[in-house]
Design a protein around this motif. Structure first.
Motif: not given
Length: 386
Positions: A14-15, A60-61, A64, A66, A266-267, A278
């Protein structure tokens, strides 16, 4: 729509992309969501809005961290270190940072102040992307840029002095009335600044820009081809390996944020007009976008979200390959299933056609465009359209 993943789907890294939409002035070639800044910027209000925007996206994280953050624009370096520091602290309170997180800030030479950039570095921002575009006065004038070549060189010096040992220079070629010598001259000056990364790409005329409505005189196709070939050879000679269509890096210095994009990671996207991609643990993948105009984004009576779209199983092969085939080395074949939840067999027929046309390497373990496939990427991707 939920995909049947068969247990193979994996949540990607995830970014976070943060859009700062203001510039000193709008350039005639620019089709990004950027707006000329007034005498004062609503820094505090915008940081408040960004954090509230992120709050809405937190479900939606899915636990995770970053792996990277990218401040894009616009010109994010117009914001003070105090404002960006409050923003970064607020982000980290909401989503944990990986220990080796890459945090990139886009900046233009005309907005450089060494004290300001040392303060950015102290915040934990560890990578700069400096929008040079050219070092030549006539080309900068044609592009509507507000800096000169000397300022661009000083910007690289000040980046190092501020403690940045990892920075990118953004450089264009195929500029109005540009010769091969002009283009290579720009590239040599850029290389002499010893950036760890170079984004070197051709100027294109985009709809809804001044250049689209009033096209400048651009080099002929054969000159553009010669510039591309000679420039790639020069970059390779100086240790800059091409790893994506327009990205060149010294060993170990590829942009991790962009690699996540191109690997179908994902970002999250926060800020006016920001986009996101996402995934959910059940295999659902969606793209979404935020309210575009800054005044609407800052209006508390309006929503941050402007829309979203779930990607169907028939769309995912194209969406995945549109990204990974930009990479010189492509991706391992198994990444397709890990990122989409679909069986690799779904690509079989189109993959065979592309291999037979010489656009895709015949390697069952990897999805990699041939040299011809890289040059004619749109033709290659046509095979995978839904």
């Amino acid at each position: 729509m939920t995909l049947s993943t068969g247990g193979s789907f994996q949540l990607p890294p995830l970014s976070l992309y943060i859009h700062i939409p203001w510039c000193v002035k709008k350039c005639p070639y620019c089709d990004f969501n950027s707006h000329a800044a007034g005498p004062t910027l609503p820094e505090q209000e915008y940081v408040d809005a960004l954090l509230a925007d992120l709050d809405e996206d937190l479900p939606q994280v899915h636990g995770r961290q970053l792996t990277s953050i990218f401040f894009g624009g616009g010109t994010p370096s117009l914001f003070s270190a105090q404002a960006l520091g409050r923003l970064l602290a607020g982000v980290e309170q909401r989503v944990p940072f990986a220990a080796d997180i890459e945090i990139t800030l886009e900046a233009n030479p005309g907005t450089f102040e060494q004290a300001k950039f040392a303060a950015y570095r102290a915040l934990g921002i560890n990578r700069l992307s400096i929008g040079v575009q050219s070092f030549q006065a006539d080309k900068l004038k044609a592009l509507g840029r507000i800096h000169d070549g000397d300022e661009a060189i000083r910007a690289a010096d000040m980046a190092r002095a501020a403690g940045f040992d990892n920075f990118n220079l953004d450089l264009m070629h195929g500029l109005p009335d540009q010769s091969i010598d002009d283009a290579l001259g720009d590239l040599r000056i850029a290389i002499a600044q010893q950036p760890t990364h170079l984004s070197w790409y051709q100027l294109t005329l985009e709809p809804n820009t001044v250049f689209w409505n009033q096209p400048p005189s651009l080099p002929e196709d054969d000159i553009l081809w010669d510039i591309q070939e000679a420039g790639q050879a020069l970059l390779a000679e100086h240790g800059y390996a091409q790893y994506e269509v327009s990205a060149y890096a010294q060993p170990g210095k590829a942009a991790r944020h962009n690699l996540n994009y191109w690997s179908f990671g994902d970002f999250l996207g926060i800020g006016a007009g920001a986009h996101a991609k996402l995934s959910s643990p059940d295999g659902t993948i969606k793209r979404s976008w935020k309210t575009r105009l800054p005044k609407d984004y800052l209006d508390p009576s309006k929503r941050f979200s402007a829309g979203e779209r779930v990607l169907g199983p028939d769309e995912l092969p194209f969406e995945f390959l549109m990204n990974v085939l930009r990479l010189t080395d492509g991706s391992a074949s198994e990444l397709f299933t890990q990122r989409t939840g679909l069986p690799l067999s779904q690509l079989a027929a189109a993959r065979t056609e592309a291999e037979q046309r010489g656009l895709l390497h015949c390697d069952p373990t990897r999805l990699t465009a041939t040299r011809e496939g890289q040059l004619f990427l749109n033709d290659l991707l046509q095979h995978f359209l839904p």
